[in-house]
Write a protein that holds these residues in place. Sequence first.
Motif, PDB file in Angstrom:
ATOM      1  N   VAL A  28      12.193   4.902  -3.553  1.00  0.00           N
ATOM      2  CA  VAL A  28      10.824   5.576  -3.847  1.00  0.00           C
ATOM      3  C   VAL A  28      10.755   6.565  -5.042  1.00  0.00           C
ATOM      4  CG1 VAL A  28      11.315   7.013  -1.785  1.00  0.00           C
ATOM      5  CG2 VAL A  28       8.901   6.355  -2.259  1.00  0.00           C
ATOM      6  N   ALA A  29       9.754   6.537  -5.628  1.00  0.00           N
ATOM      7  CA  ALA A  29       9.407   7.576  -6.678  1.00  0.00           C
ATOM      8  C   ALA A  29      10.881   8.100  -7.412  1.00  0.00           C
ATOM      9  CB  ALA A  29       8.840   8.837  -5.897  1.00  0.00           C
ATOM     10  N   THR A  32      15.598   7.972  -3.228  1.00  0.00           N
ATOM     11  CA  THR A  32      15.717   7.266  -1.855  1.00  0.00           C
ATOM     12  C   THR A  32      14.719   8.101  -0.963  1.00  0.00           C
ATOM     13  OG1 THR A  32      17.724   8.396  -1.195  1.00  0.00           O
ATOM     14  CG2 THR A  32      17.757   6.368  -2.638  1.00  0.00           C
ATOM     15  N   VAL A  33      14.428   7.465  -0.037  1.00  0.00           N
ATOM     16  CA  VAL A  33      13.696   8.207   1.059  1.00  0.00           C
ATOM     17  C   VAL A  33      14.165   9.296   1.622  1.00  0.00           C
ATOM     18  CG1 VAL A  33      12.669   7.918   3.185  1.00  0.00           C
ATOM     19  CG2 VAL A  33      12.217   6.063   1.761  1.00  0.00           C
ATOM     20  N   TRP A  62       8.777  10.620   7.907  1.00  0.00           N
ATOM     21  CA  TRP A  62       8.738  11.414   6.925  1.00  0.00           C
ATOM     22  C   TRP A  62       7.994  12.629   7.507  1.00  0.00           C
ATOM     23  CZ3 TRP A  62      10.342  12.451   2.260  1.00  0.00           C
ATOM     24  CH2 TRP A  62       9.603  13.526   1.670  1.00  0.00           C
ATOM     25  N   LEU A  90       5.999   2.955   3.076  1.00  0.00           N
ATOM     26  CA  LEU A  90       6.637   3.394   1.740  1.00  0.00           C
ATOM     27  C   LEU A  90       5.663   3.433   0.630  1.00  0.00           C
ATOM     28  CD1 LEU A  90       9.598   3.702   1.177  1.00  0.00           C
ATOM     29  CD2 LEU A  90       9.634   1.286   0.114  1.00  0.00           C
ATOM     30  N   LEU A  91       4.772   2.478   0.463  1.00  0.00           N
ATOM     31  CA  LEU A  91       3.754   2.688  -0.468  1.00  0.00           C
ATOM     32  C   LEU A  91       3.148   3.871  -0.402  1.00  0.00           C
ATOM     33  CD1 LEU A  91       2.658   1.264  -3.196  1.00  0.00           C
ATOM     34  CD2 LEU A  91       1.014   0.238  -1.603  1.00  0.00           C
ATOM     35  N   ASN A  94       5.297   6.888  -1.738  1.00  0.00           N
ATOM     36  CA  ASN A  94       5.383   6.663  -3.167  1.00  0.00           C
ATOM     37  C   ASN A  94       4.396   7.124  -3.715  1.00  0.00           C
ATOM     38  OD1 ASN A  94       7.120   5.400  -5.370  1.00  0.00           O
ATOM     39  ND2 ASN A  94       4.888   4.723  -5.750  1.00  0.00           N
ATOM     40  N   LEU A 174       5.078   0.271  -6.259  1.00  0.00           N
ATOM     41  CA  LEU A 174       6.258   0.368  -6.333  1.00  0.00           C
ATOM     42  C   LEU A 174       7.244  -0.895  -6.716  1.00  0.00           C
ATOM     43  CD1 LEU A 174       7.992   2.467  -3.462  1.00  0.00           C
ATOM     44  CD2 LEU A 174       9.134   0.618  -4.645  1.00  0.00           C
ATOM     45  N   ILE A 191       4.116  -3.776  -3.370  1.00  0.00           N
ATOM     46  CA  ILE A 191       5.286  -3.398  -3.567  1.00  0.00           C
ATOM     47  C   ILE A 191       6.334  -4.676  -3.681  1.00  0.00           C
ATOM     48  CG2 ILE A 191       7.481  -2.594  -2.193  1.00  0.00           C
ATOM     49  CD1 ILE A 191       5.619  -1.237  -0.178  1.00  0.00           C
TER      50      ILE A 191
END
Length: 270
Positions: A28-29, A32-33, A62, A90-91, A94, A174, A191
């Motif tokens: 992600v970005a 990682t997370v 998160w 997750l999107l 991101n 992503l 994604i």
Amino acid sequence: MKFDFIPGESPSYFESLRHDAIISELPVAGTTVRQAQIDYLEAAEHEFSKDDAEILLEENFWYAPDDLEKFSRGEDLSDQSFALRFPWDLLKLNEILVKQIDTDFILAKVYDGAQNEGFLYAGEGTKILPGVFIEGSVIIGENCKIGPNCYIRGNTFIGDNCHIGQSVEIKNSLIMNNTNVGHLSYIGDSILGEKVNLGAGTVSSNLRHDGTNHRTEFHGNMIDTGRRKFGVVIGDGVHTGINTSFYPGRKLYPGVTTRPGDIVQKDLKV
């Protein structure tokens, strides 16, 4: 903030993206997370160690740094803290992380005729070809080829060794490592997993005609994604034929293929 978890024996709701996915290890970005949570805590100078971050991530949740004190007091959290239960979570993460970029960091070769209006991270070995227009915050990994004549819109993350072909538009998506998006394609609010290959003219729809939130199916349940704009989830190793089109909110599970001209109206599994 209370969450209505789906009952059952914790089925993997990320299976449409990756078999046996470890959520904290998903990209992600540009990180990682897990590492993003650690970096966020350290940047906020909270008295939480890396071990604390690991404990937080055990439940695939998160935590925004500003909510940690609320958490310790048992108070409701903001919408910047949320469970990572589904791919579109997750999107959302991101989007939050990429939006934080406030400066350029460009190791890529940017050719004359490419334009950047926003903030760009672009890794070593990447080529951004003439006619590429980047708008908003965007992260591009190493050894990628972007363009020519692409439109990349924030908040987008493109991983390492990716190819975004001629006249492709990518918006708020992503895209994981080693993935190719063929020319004349549109991918929005989506994604894409690793080693995906989209044939030329592949198009995702991301908006319902009635403007309501997208719903999608998981384990026999229809789930409100909470997203007004949501494209497609494409799992690892998926290949699409040229001119494939996706209804919004659909999922192509790992290893799926489509034929030229297919219109994907329902989720596809191998």
